[in-house]
Design a protein around this motif. Structure first.
Motif, mmCIF file in Angstrom:
data_model
loop_
_atom_site.group_PDB
_atom_site.id
_atom_site.type_symbol
_atom_site.label_atom_id
_atom_site.label_comp_id
_atom_site.label_asym_id
_atom_site.label_seq_id
_atom_site.Cartn_x
_atom_site.Cartn_y
_atom_site.Cartn_z
ATOM 1 N N ASN A 313 0.854 -1.184 0.000
ATOM 2 C CA ASN A 313 0.000 0.000 0.000
ATOM 3 C C ASN A 313 0.891 1.235 0.000
ATOM 4 O OD1 ASN A 313 -2.355 -1.623 0.272
ATOM 5 N ND2 ASN A 313 -1.921 -1.812 2.455
ATOM 6 N N PHE A 314 0.561 2.208 -0.867
ATOM 7 C CA PHE A 314 1.392 3.396 -1.034
ATOM 8 C C PHE A 314 0.710 4.607 -0.387
ATOM 9 C CE2 PHE A 314 2.612 0.556 -4.406
ATOM 10 C CZ PHE A 314 3.979 0.707 -4.496
ATOM 11 N N PHE A 315 1.522 5.416 0.280
ATOM 12 C CA PHE A 315 1.065 6.674 0.875
ATOM 13 C C PHE A 315 2.031 7.754 0.419
ATOM 14 C CE2 PHE A 315 0.064 3.138 3.594
ATOM 15 C CZ PHE A 315 -1.238 3.363 4.000
ATOM 16 N N VAL A 316 1.564 8.698 -0.360
ATOM 17 C CA VAL A 316 2.448 9.714 -0.931
ATOM 18 C C VAL A 316 2.258 11.032 -0.185
ATOM 19 C CG1 VAL A 316 3.096 10.990 -2.992
ATOM 20 C CG2 VAL A 316 2.370 8.597 -3.181
ATOM 21 N N LEU A 317 3.352 11.537 0.363
ATOM 22 C CA LEU A 317 3.356 12.844 1.019
ATOM 23 C C LEU A 317 4.056 13.835 0.090
ATOM 24 C CD1 LEU A 317 4.313 11.889 4.694
ATOM 25 C CD2 LEU A 317 2.052 12.272 3.742
ATOM 26 N N THR A 318 3.358 14.903 -0.253
ATOM 27 C CA THR A 318 3.921 15.900 -1.165
ATOM 28 C C THR A 318 4.048 17.246 -0.457
ATOM 29 O OG1 THR A 318 1.720 16.436 -1.979
ATOM 30 C CG2 THR A 318 2.962 14.769 -3.197
ATOM 31 N N ASN A 319 5.126 17.939 -0.762
ATOM 32 C CA ASN A 319 5.344 19.312 -0.267
ATOM 33 C C ASN A 319 5.314 19.416 1.258
ATOM 34 O OD1 ASN A 319 5.419 20.274 -2.954
ATOM 35 N ND2 ASN A 319 3.171 20.310 -2.993
ATOM 36 N N GLN A 320 5.644 18.349 1.937
ATOM 37 C CA GLN A 320 5.687 18.398 3.403
ATOM 38 C C GLN A 320 7.076 18.823 3.868
ATOM 39 O OE1 GLN A 320 3.110 18.188 5.214
ATOM 40 N NE2 GLN A 320 1.584 17.239 3.870
ATOM 41 N N ASN A 321 8.118 18.117 3.366
ATOM 42 C CA ASN A 321 9.515 18.469 3.644
ATOM 43 C C ASN A 321 9.792 18.570 5.136
ATOM 44 O OD1 ASN A 321 12.100 18.910 2.645
ATOM 45 N ND2 ASN A 321 11.908 21.124 2.879
ATOM 46 N N LEU A 322 9.217 17.646 5.893
ATOM 47 C CA LEU A 322 9.445 17.608 7.334
ATOM 48 C C LEU A 322 10.471 16.534 7.667
ATOM 49 C CD1 LEU A 322 5.796 17.937 8.712
ATOM 50 C CD2 LEU A 322 7.553 19.703 8.627
ATOM 51 N N ARG A 323 11.194 16.772 8.738
ATOM 52 C CA ARG A 323 12.176 15.809 9.222
ATOM 53 C C ARG A 323 11.453 14.772 10.081
ATOM 54 N NH1 ARG A 323 15.449 15.504 13.822
ATOM 55 N NH2 ARG A 323 17.564 14.747 13.465
ATOM 56 N N VAL A 324 11.629 13.507 9.744
ATOM 57 C CA VAL A 324 10.883 12.440 10.398
ATOM 58 C C VAL A 324 11.455 12.146 11.782
ATOM 59 C CG1 VAL A 324 10.215 10.010 10.251
ATOM 60 C CG2 VAL A 324 10.279 11.425 8.182
ATOM 61 N N GLU A 325 10.565 11.879 12.723
ATOM 62 C CA GLU A 325 10.963 11.334 14.025
ATOM 63 C C GLU A 325 10.245 9.995 14.231
ATOM 64 O OE1 GLU A 325 12.030 15.624 16.108
ATOM 65 O OE2 GLU A 325 10.355 14.463 16.908
ATOM 66 N N HIS A 326 9.054 10.021 14.784
ATOM 67 C CA HIS A 326 8.311 8.783 15.014
ATOM 68 C C HIS A 326 7.359 8.513 13.851
ATOM 69 C CE1 HIS A 326 9.228 10.613 18.984
ATOM 70 N NE2 HIS A 326 9.566 9.380 19.300
ATOM 71 N N VAL A 327 7.297 7.274 13.432
ATOM 72 C CA VAL A 327 6.349 6.849 12.409
ATOM 73 C C VAL A 327 5.412 5.820 13.030
ATOM 74 C CG1 VAL A 327 6.055 5.707 10.171
ATOM 75 C CG2 VAL A 327 8.005 7.245 10.551
ATOM 76 N N GLN A 328 4.123 6.059 12.902
ATOM 77 C CA GLN A 328 3.121 5.136 13.420
ATOM 78 C C GLN A 328 2.311 4.557 12.257
ATOM 79 O OE1 GLN A 328 1.140 7.963 16.126
ATOM 80 N NE2 GLN A 328 1.659 6.574 17.797
ATOM 81 N N VAL A 329 1.962 3.302 12.383
ATOM 82 C CA VAL A 329 1.079 2.643 11.422
ATOM 83 C C VAL A 329 -0.068 2.023 12.198
ATOM 84 C CG1 VAL A 329 0.847 0.825 9.692
ATOM 85 C CG2 VAL A 329 2.953 2.169 9.802
ATOM 86 N N ASP A 330 -1.279 2.507 11.966
ATOM 87 C CA ASP A 330 -2.480 1.938 12.577
ATOM 88 C C ASP A 330 -2.999 0.845 11.650
ATOM 89 O OD1 ASP A 330 -2.300 3.803 14.624
ATOM 90 O OD2 ASP A 330 -3.573 5.239 13.574
ATOM 91 N N LEU A 331 -3.031 -0.368 12.146
ATOM 92 C CA LEU A 331 -3.312 -1.521 11.298
ATOM 93 C C LEU A 331 -4.626 -2.195 11.699
ATOM 94 C CD1 LEU A 331 -1.834 -3.049 8.982
ATOM 95 C CD2 LEU A 331 -1.027 -4.651 10.719
ATOM 96 N N ASP A 332 -5.511 -2.325 10.716
ATOM 97 C CA ASP A 332 -6.746 -3.094 10.874
ATOM 98 C C ASP A 332 -6.705 -4.241 9.876
ATOM 99 O OD1 ASP A 332 -8.976 -2.269 12.745
ATOM 100 O OD2 ASP A 332 -8.395 -0.310 11.948
ATOM 101 N N VAL A 333 -6.542 -5.461 10.364
ATOM 102 C CA VAL A 333 -6.510 -6.629 9.494
ATOM 103 C C VAL A 333 -7.398 -7.711 10.096
ATOM 104 C CG1 VAL A 333 -5.083 -8.459 8.496
ATOM 105 C CG2 VAL A 333 -4.167 -6.153 8.691
ATOM 106 N N THR A 334 -8.271 -8.263 9.284
ATOM 107 C CA THR A 334 -9.061 -9.420 9.700
ATOM 108 C C THR A 334 -8.350 -10.668 9.214
ATOM 109 O OG1 THR A 334 -11.111 -8.146 9.544
ATOM 110 C CG2 THR A 334 -11.304 -10.553 9.533
ATOM 111 N N HIS A 335 -7.893 -11.475 10.164
ATOM 112 C CA HIS A 335 -7.116 -12.667 9.819
ATOM 113 C C HIS A 335 -7.263 -13.667 10.962
ATOM 114 C CE1 HIS A 335 -3.663 -15.246 8.879
ATOM 115 N NE2 HIS A 335 -3.688 -14.718 7.669
ATOM 116 N N PRO A 336 -7.469 -14.935 10.660
ATOM 117 C CA PRO A 336 -7.710 -15.904 11.745
ATOM 118 C C PRO A 336 -6.492 -16.174 12.612
ATOM 119 C CG PRO A 336 -7.555 -17.021 9.621
ATOM 120 C CD PRO A 336 -7.590 -15.552 9.332
ATOM 121 N N ARG A 337 -5.296 -15.891 12.077
ATOM 122 C CA ARG A 337 -4.075 -16.146 12.859
ATOM 123 C C ARG A 337 -3.072 -15.046 12.528
ATOM 124 N NH1 ARG A 337 -0.969 -21.940 13.690
ATOM 125 N NH2 ARG A 337 0.877 -21.117 14.726
#
Length: 398
Positions: A313-337
């Motif tokens: 899955n792609f997430f494109v950030l344009t014209n932000q030009n910020l210095r990264v510190e913490h990156v969070q990924v909120d994940l919703d997945v339906t999977h039996p295991r």
């Protein structure tokens, strides 16, 4: 615990007072040094405050109360505790505690932020990961992994993209570290205790990430003595900038991101380095104000079975030009295991953070679980971010 104002240990078993964990942690952080008595902590002139939180079950409101208690006075709060380390659960702070940790980090210490050190966890042999622990996985805490006396990962120490640094904590050929104990026969060192010190006020059998976190807390105390104006994010960056790359023969364990920071899934930025951290703190210019970017999406895509590439899955950030510190990924997945899923986030600078690996968890679903990585620290935010997910049948871990 017990909603009282007395932190004195009071858990007895067989006539012996056993609630010694906090005393052992305190000794590693700040046992008084230069007095020819016992041991010296990492910050031997620091002042200690006791909060009895893990001697008994603690409800969400009790944990939250501890996180916000006297935060204008207590600058650093060490937490050598967390969820069970069985690799079979996702567990983190309740709603009140999560809010309390964030509030303390943003507004404690006269607005510079309370510093929380947290054990990365002792489930390494079970395939557990610090990213499955919502306390260590928080951007507002400093997750600390454990090293053996040979400078490599102690086998019990959990890995994780959220780990900031590592510290010595026992393991290898020297099984544990020496620290303070309850006096006399109470605590870890009692009469006829196997392989213990003659002086029963100290123990040589304390180990785990319970030991690595307070050593880091002591180092941070030295940093704040050198520069009391450091913010909570400044502390994290200094630790990462000054850590020593350890276990360098394990070349695959280390990767350099596009900003020049070196990270390992086992060690974070590496072995904490007190002298370098203090030297950096003395001349440090605080980071600029924090900005937060959120990208929301709803893919409704199936993850194919045993397809090497899985889905991206792609997430494109344009014209932000910020210095990264913490990156969070909120994940919703339906999977039996969910333990069969391998999840990564890849930055525009092509640095990969492993958020979840195949492990023994047979429970279902990632229901809104938030993963966090520090491994893109310093990179530029602009460009295409990728989140990949694939299913693996083999429960194999690094």
């Amino acid at each position: 615990n017990e909603y009282d104002t007395d932190p004195t240990p009071d858990y007895y078993f067989g006539g012996i007072l056993f609630d010694a964990h906090g005393t052992a942690c305190a000794g590693l952080a700040a046992a008084r040094g230069n007095n020819s008595i016992g041991v010296s902590g990492a910050a031997p002139m620091a002042t200690l405050v006791g909060l009895r939180l893990t001697a008994d079950y603690a409800a969400d409101d009790q944990e939250a109360a501890a996180m916000v208690h006297s935060n204008q006075v207590i600058h650093i709060k060490n937490n050598s505790w967390g969820p069970s380390d069985d690799a079979m659960r996702l567990e983190g702070p309740g709603v009140l505690t999560e809010a309390a940790i964030e509030y303390a980090a943003l507004y404690g210490r006269q607005g510079k932020g309370t510093i929380f050190t947290w054990s990365a966890g002792n489930g390494g042999l079970q395939g557990d990961d610090a990213n499955y622990d919502g306390y260590a996985n928080s951007m507002y805490t400093i997750a600390v992994a454990a090293l053996s006396n040979s400078g490599v990962r102690a086998d019990y120490s959990e890995t994780g993209a959220c780990i900031v640094v590592s510290a010595p904590a026992g393991g290898g050929t020297n099984g544990a570290v020496v620290t303070t104990d309850l006096t006399g026969d109470d605590g870890y060192n009692y009469t006829n205790a196997f392989h213990e010190l003659a002086d029963k006020d100290y123990t040589r059998l304390f180990d785990g990430t319970s030991a690595s976190a307070p050593i880091a807390a002591g180092v941070i105390a030295l940093m704040l003595q050198a520069n009391p104006n450091l913010g909570w994010r400044d502390v994290q960056e200094i630790l990462m900038r000054t850590a020593r790359q350890n276990d360098i023969t394990a070349a695959s364990a280390w990767r350099t991101n596009s900003a020049g920071f070196k990270f390992s899934h086992r060690y974070g930025a590496g072995l904490i380095n007190a002298s370098n951290a203090v030297a950096a703190a003395l001349t440090w210019t605080n980071l600029k104000a924090r900005h937060r970017i959120s990208v929301e999406t709803n893919f409704h895509r199936a993850i194919p079975d045993n397809v090497a590439g899985g889905i991206t899955n792609f997430f494109v950030l344009t014209n932000q030009n910020l210095r990264v510190e913490h990156v969070q990924v909120d994940l919703d997945v339906t999977h039996p295991r969910r333990g069969q899923l391998h999840v990564r986030v890849i930055s525009p600078g092509n640095h990969t953070s492993v958020l979840a690996s195949a492990h023994a968890d047979t429970n279902a679903n990632y229901a809104g679980w938030t993963f966090m990585t520090v491994q893109s620290w310093g990179e530029n935010s602009t460009g295409s971010w990728r989140v990949t997910a694939r299913q693996e049948w083999d429960s194999v871990r690094d």
